[in-house]
Design a protein around this motif. Structure first.
Motif, PDB file in Angstrom:
ATOM      1  N   ILE A 166      -4.497  -0.991   1.042  1.00  0.00           N
ATOM      2  CA  ILE A 166      -3.136  -0.488   1.254  1.00  0.00           C
ATOM      3  C   ILE A 166      -2.562  -1.036   2.559  1.00  0.00           C
ATOM      4  N   THR A 167      -3.399  -1.111   3.596  1.00  0.00           N
ATOM      5  CA  THR A 167      -2.951  -1.672   4.878  1.00  0.00           C
ATOM      6  C   THR A 167      -2.535  -3.128   4.717  1.00  0.00           C
ATOM      7  N   GLY A 168      -3.337  -3.911   4.022  1.00  0.00           N
ATOM      8  CA  GLY A 168      -3.003  -5.317   3.793  1.00  0.00           C
ATOM      9  C   GLY A 168      -1.699  -5.478   3.032  1.00  0.00           C
ATOM     10  N   PHE A 169      -1.509  -4.620   2.032  1.00  0.00           N
ATOM     11  CA  PHE A 169      -0.268  -4.661   1.253  1.00  0.00           C
ATOM     12  C   PHE A 169       0.936  -4.360   2.141  1.00  0.00           C
ATOM     13  N   GLU A 170       0.827  -3.315   2.949  1.00  0.00           N
ATOM     14  CA  GLU A 170       1.940  -2.930   3.818  1.00  0.00           C
ATOM     15  C   GLU A 170       2.238  -4.007   4.859  1.00  0.00           C
ATOM     16  N   GLN A 171       1.197  -4.665   5.346  1.00  0.00           N
ATOM     17  CA  GLN A 171       1.414  -5.758   6.297  1.00  0.00           C
ATOM     18  C   GLN A 171       2.198  -6.897   5.651  1.00  0.00           C
ATOM     19  N   ALA A 172       1.876  -7.180   4.388  1.00  0.00           N
ATOM     20  CA  ALA A 172       2.543  -8.292   3.696  1.00  0.00           C
ATOM     21  C   ALA A 172       4.020  -8.019   3.462  1.00  0.00           C
ATOM     22  N   ILE A 173       4.379  -6.773   3.190  1.00  0.00           N
ATOM     23  CA  ILE A 173       5.776  -6.474   2.847  1.00  0.00           C
ATOM     24  C   ILE A 173       6.596  -5.988   4.054  1.00  0.00           C
ATOM     25  N   ALA A 174       5.980  -5.928   5.218  1.00  0.00           N
ATOM     26  CA  ALA A 174       6.681  -5.446   6.412  1.00  0.00           C
ATOM     27  C   ALA A 174       7.916  -6.300   6.695  1.00  0.00           C
ATOM     28  N   ASN A 175       9.000  -5.630   7.052  1.00  0.00           N
ATOM     29  CA  ASN A 175      10.258  -6.305   7.429  1.00  0.00           C
ATOM     30  C   ASN A 175      10.821  -7.178   6.308  1.00  0.00           C
ATOM     31  N   ALA A 176      10.544  -6.797   5.058  1.00  0.00           N
ATOM     32  CA  ALA A 176      11.048  -7.581   3.922  1.00  0.00           C
ATOM     33  C   ALA A 176      11.988  -6.749   3.044  1.00  0.00           C
TER      34      ALA A 176
END
Length: 330
Positions: free
Chosen positions: A188-198
């Motif tokens: 979940i952390t990796g997913f949230e990092q990928a979509i941050a500021n998008a």
């Protein structure tokens, strides 16, 4: 009179026992109180015995991991005793005690709760039984000898990257997670990092304990609550399948579902052109099991071993699913 008969009979009986001691037992097992063992008859007891405790064997991922462990250990004529806690941390603690009582030489462990398992780890350490931590890391890593698992953060990250490509303007998303399972936290952390500021908004999140039915229930509630949902990120493929059932039953369209594992059931759904199942961050329980078994053997043999091993994770979507096959694990 009885004493006289006994004095006459005892020397003859003693002579029979002495003669019997000079030759191997013959006849059926019922005819012989003691059966001498041939050389090598105890060979099956001289090899290592390993224990295996995962999160839930009803999840095909953990059953495949078990079979991979068994295959590699079996090649070396070692045994595996498996326990299924059924996602219950207290049951897992009791079963780890059972493994200690059964005299295992080492334990392969995927914790139901990465923190609650600590007392059991301390007991295993005190008993001199090494723990090979697999798939999901425990909180107290110093109580284990090695960790073998997937790059879970990347498994979630590749799902987030894929969602950004499909929804370049952002969207509204849900997260089905499990804070007590560290591997799911990482995804979940990796997913949230990928979509941050998008441009993505997390509408809601639910702890579904990595279970299909709980995921279906939570997703059903979210579908009633939120009229607009663009995507849902799930902590594993079982959760994704639960979310999928809820979405199908609701008749809602345009919701993208992401999982992590690369299980055959999810790949079959991904292969369907009209399925909401969009992609999965794939891993390989077969490779993890083989690497874990080899590490466990090396530890007991006193040989060198890697203390941390991360297996690669990658995205499987509709564009490449046929390359990996839908009838088994990659």
């Amino acid at each position: 009179m009885k004493q006289k008969i006994f004095r006459m009979f005892f020397p003859a009986l003693l002579a029979c026992f002495m003669l019997a001691g000079c030759k191997k037992s013959v006849g059926t097992p019922e005819d012989n109180a003691i059966v001498e063992e041939e050389p090598g008859e105890e060979e099956e007891d001289t090899g290592y015995v390993f224990g295996y405790s995962c999160i839930d064997m009803d999840n095909p991922y953990f059953d495949t991991l078990r079979r991979s462990l068994e295959n590699t250990l079996g090649e070396n004529e070692y045994r595996l005793i498996s326990k299924n806690p059924g996602s219950d941390a207290q049951v897992q603690a009791a079963q780890l005690q059972e493994l200690m009582d059964e005299g295992v030489d080492a334990v392969f462990l995927c914790p139901v709760d990465w923190e609650a398992v600590t007392p059991a780890l301390e007991a295993l350490q005190e008993a001199g039984i090494p723990v090979i931590n697999i798939d999901t890391q425990v909180k107290e890593e110093s109580l284990t000898k090695a960790y073998i698992g997937s790059d879970n953060r990347n498994a979630g990250y590749v799902c987030g990257e894929d969602l950004k490509k499909r929804c370049p303007g952002g969207g509204k998303i849900l997260l089905l997670e499990c804070p007590s399972i560290n591997s799911i936290n990482e995804r979940i952390t990796g997913f949230e990092q990928a979509i941050a500021n998008a441009g993505f908004e997390v509408l809601d999140r639910a702890d579904v304990n990595g279970e299909k039915e709980k995921a279906k229930e939570a997703m059903g509630e979210f579908l009633e609550k939120y009229p607009k949902i663009d995507a849902v990120m799930c902590g594993n493929d079982q959760v994704a399948l639960g979310a999928l059932e809820a979405v199908k039953e609701s008749g809602r369209q345009g919701i993208r579902i992401y999982g992590v594992d690369g299980s055959p059931d999810v790949k079959q759904e991904i292969a369907k052109p009209d399925s909401p199942m969009t992609a999965t961050g794939a891993q390989s329980p077969i490779r993890i099991g083989k690497a874990a078994a080899e590490t466990g053997i090396a530890i007991l043999d006193g040989e060198k071993f890697e203390t941390t091993t991360y297996e690669d994770t990658f995205l499987i979507d509709k564009g490449n699913v046929e390359m990996y096959g839908t009838d088994g694990w990659q």
